[in-house]
Every structure is written in structure tokens, then in C-alpha cells.
Design an enzyme around this catalytic site. Structure first.
Site, short mmCIF file in Angstrom:
data_model
loop_
_atom_site.label_atom_id
_atom_site.label_comp_id
_atom_site.label_asym_id
_atom_site.label_seq_id
_atom_site.Cartn_x
_atom_site.Cartn_y
_atom_site.Cartn_z
N ASN A 42 0.84 -1.20 0.00
CA ASN A 42 0.00 0.00 0.00
C ASN A 42 0.88 1.25 0.00
O ASN A 42 1.98 1.26 0.57
CB ASN A 42 -1.00 0.01 1.16
N ILE A 43 0.40 2.27 -0.66
CA ILE A 43 1.14 3.52 -0.81
C ILE A 43 0.20 4.67 -0.44
O ILE A 43 -0.73 4.98 -1.18
CB ILE A 43 1.67 3.69 -2.25
N GLU A 44 0.45 5.25 0.73
CA GLU A 44 -0.46 6.28 1.22
C GLU A 44 0.01 7.67 0.81
O GLU A 44 1.08 7.84 0.22
CB GLU A 44 -0.57 6.14 2.75
N CYS A 53 -4.15 0.72 -2.33
CA CYS A 53 -3.92 -0.56 -1.65
C CYS A 53 -2.81 -1.39 -2.27
O CYS A 53 -2.45 -1.23 -3.45
CB CYS A 53 -5.20 -1.40 -1.68
N GLU A 55 -2.94 -4.51 -3.20
CA GLU A 55 -3.41 -5.32 -4.32
C GLU A 55 -3.33 -4.53 -5.63
O GLU A 55 -3.03 -5.07 -6.70
CB GLU A 55 -4.87 -5.76 -4.09
N CYS A 86 -10.03 -5.21 0.14
CA CYS A 86 -11.17 -4.28 0.23
C CYS A 86 -12.05 -4.44 -1.01
O CYS A 86 -11.67 -5.05 -2.01
CB CYS A 86 -10.68 -2.84 0.37
N CYS A 89 -10.58 -3.21 -4.35
CA CYS A 89 -9.55 -4.10 -4.91
C CYS A 89 -10.17 -5.40 -5.42
O CYS A 89 -9.67 -5.98 -6.38
CB CYS A 89 -8.46 -4.37 -3.88
#
Ligand code: THU
Length: 131
Positions: A42-44, A53, A55, A86, A89
Site C-alpha cells: 500500500n502507498i499512502e 492498496c 493489491e 477491500c 480491490c
């Protein structure tokens, strides 16, 4: 069926997560029908809704490596004993899964449970339903 390789790829991806806001690192890995494994984290983002996310990152890697059909998915999060992808995804994955694709739910030691992807996302949005 060995799941060690796909689990290890997901866990390795989790170690690279950029999750300074949620502090909830996630790793995902997908195996295509050809056997290739693609992983992602995941990359926020400081603008919270712009993060994405694990995925989704894994799918991006698959596409950039030439694409394919996804036969297996593994997801792991160190803070959750059995993370589920989620809803967003699941829709993204559904674009590429084979009809019998397997979803591996993992903890930090390996696969905890394997379920058919079709059971966790039975009614995908599809522009051409029934095909
Ligand atoms: N997250 C994933 O990477 N995959 C999921 O299936 C669920 C949630 C991430 C998004 C966000 O960076 C963090 O987990 C907390 O929601």
C-alpha cells in the site's frame, strides 16, 4: 500446491509499504497462469484519499510486466490475523482473475485460509455480463 512463494512475495512487499498515516502495512502478491508472481504494497498520501492498496500496486506490476490472468492472490498485514481485500480491490482483481482463482488469506507465518475468489466477489460489475 505450494503457497510459500506467493506468501513470501506478499510479506516482502509488506516490508516496503509506505503507510505513515495508517501505520497499517499491507502486502499482496498475485500469481498469473504462466507462474509469474507480482507483488505490491500500500502507498499512502498526505491527501488521504489519494493513497491506494497493496493489491492495486501488485496489479500495476503485473500489467507493466506484460499482463496475464490471475490464478492466485495472497494478502498479508502484520496487524491483522486474516486480512481480506477491500471491495475496490476485489473489483480491480475481478478484471483479471481466472474463473477458479484462489485467494490466500495470510498471517505473518503463512497462509491461514484459502477461499475461491468467486465466493468473496460473486457479483462484479461487468460491462458485458454473462461473458
Ligand atoms: N489496505 C490495503 O492495502 N489493502 C486492503 O485490502 C485493505 C486496506 C490499506 C489501505 C491503507 O493504506 C491501509 O491499508 C489502511 O486502510
Amino acid at each position: 500446491m505450494t503457497t510459500n512463494d506467493i506468501f513470501t512475495a506478499a510479506k516482502g512487499a509488506m516490508e516496503r509499504a509506505y503507510a505513515p498515516y495508517s501505520r497499517f502495512p499491507v502486502g499482496a502478491a498475485i500469481r498469473t497462469e504462466t507462474g509469474a508472481i507480482h507483488a505490491g504494497c500500500n502507498i499512502e498520501n498526505a491527501s488521504y484519499p489519494e493513497g491506494w492498496c497493496a493489491e492495486t500496486t501488485a496489479l500495476g506490476h503485473m500489467i507493466m510486466a506484460g499482463g496475464g490472468r490471475v490464478s492466485e492472490i495472497a494478502v498479508v498485514a502484520e496487524k491483522m490475523p486474516k486480512i481480506m481485500p477491500c471491495g475496490g480491490c476485489r473489483q480491480r482483481l475481478s478484471e483479471f482473475v481466472t474463473s477458479n482463482a484462489k485467494l490466500h488469506l495470510c498471517d505473518m507465518n503463512g497462509v491461514v485460509e484459502t477461499v475461491p475468489f468467486s465466493t468473496v466477489f460473486p457479483h462484479a460489475f461487468d460491462l458485458e455480463p454473462g461473458t
